[in-house]
Scaffold this active site. Structure first.
Site, PDB file in Angstrom:
ATOM      1  CG  ASP A  47     -12.053  17.833 -93.171  1.00  0.00           C
ATOM      2  OD1 ASP A  47     -12.227  16.601 -93.170  1.00  0.00           O
ATOM      3  OD2 ASP A  47     -11.063  18.380 -92.644  1.00  0.00           O
ATOM      4  CG  ASP A  98      -9.687  15.283 -87.558  1.00  0.00           C
ATOM      5  OD1 ASP A  98      -9.560  15.596 -86.363  1.00  0.00           O
ATOM      6  OD2 ASP A  98      -9.909  14.123 -87.951  1.00  0.00           O
TER       7      ASP A  98
END
Length: 251
Positions: free
Chosen positions: A29, A31
């Site tokens: 991922d 963020d």
């Protein structure tokens, strides 16, 4: 999280990765996983919502941010914040992202130990992709600011898929983009939404407790949690994987 649950995660971590041997790829991922960006998102949302008198002019707190915003796709955030005016919600989230990108250029920092892990991945020739619900402009800016533009072989954007996280589709597309198998790939994630997506896609997920409470993350069923990429639990598991010959170095 209780002490016993932490201990259980620690004892299971090596076995969880060994089951993937030979590991050929890692999906990340963006963020909160590559960078500690949630405080910047929180600040942008808080200031912009204050300007329009949201919540009676009371600033949103971290609990509200975690519950309604963190890790979610902007369509879902727009519906949560503006349930009676979705189009207004979409315009608001677009404007917020512009504000967020200005903050990124000034304040973005990597998660502790990120570049140590990046070197390890490179040294072992593993395939890698970024898989995110962030808009592409955000994702590419953050990855660039972290010096990782050349590191990732693909960037998968939730809004460019038919379904964003927590649906598994973005992670399955990540596998397809780099030619990897879910039986030999694991994921790094920091949000319940992302962890659920990875688990639903059939891969072990190592959760980062960058900002979200550990109990909250464990409800999404990660394989185990780490505080950051310096966490001894992670390196114990990776070193055991190496000892067992569980790394499929790409030629």
């Amino acid at each position: 999280m209780t002490t016993s649950s932490v201990d259980t995660c620690s004892s299971d971590s090596k076995n969880a990765l060994l089951k993937l041997a030979p590991v050929e790829a890692i999906l990340f991922d963006v963020d909160g996983t590559l960078c500690d960006s949630d405080p910047l998102h929180h600040y942008a949302f808080r200031e912009m919502l204050l300007e329009i008198g949201f919540n009676g002019g009371v600033p949103i707190d971290e609990e509200f941010f975690i519950k309604n915003i963190a890790g979610k796709h902007n369509d879902d955030i727009a519906r949560a914040l503006f349930p009676d005016d979705f189009e207004r919600g979409l315009k608001f989230t677009d404007d917020k992202e512009t504000y967020f990108r200005r903050l990124v250029k000034e304040q973005l920092k990597p998660v502790d130990g990120l570049h140590k892990l990046v070197k390890w991945v490179k040294d072992h020739g593993l395939k890698r992709a970024a898989v995110t619900n962030a808009p592409r402009a955000n994702a590419e800016l953050m990855i660039s600011m972290l010096g990782l533009t050349e590191f990732f072989q693909a960037i998968i954007i939730g809004s460019e898929c038919e379904h964003a996280k927590p649906h598994p589709e973005p992670y399955l597309k990540g596998l397809e983009a780099i030619g990897a198998s879910k039986e030999h790939t694991f994921i790094f994630e920091d949000s319940p939404s992302g962890i659920k997506a990875g688990v639903a896609a059939g891969m072990p997920v190592i959760g980062l407790s960058t900002r979200n409470p550990e109990d909250f993350l464990m409800e999404a069923k990660p394989t185990f949690l780490i505080k950051n990429y310096e966490d001894p639990k992670l390196w114990d598991a990776l070193e055991e994987l190496e000892r067992q010959g569980g790394i499929k170095t790409q030629v």
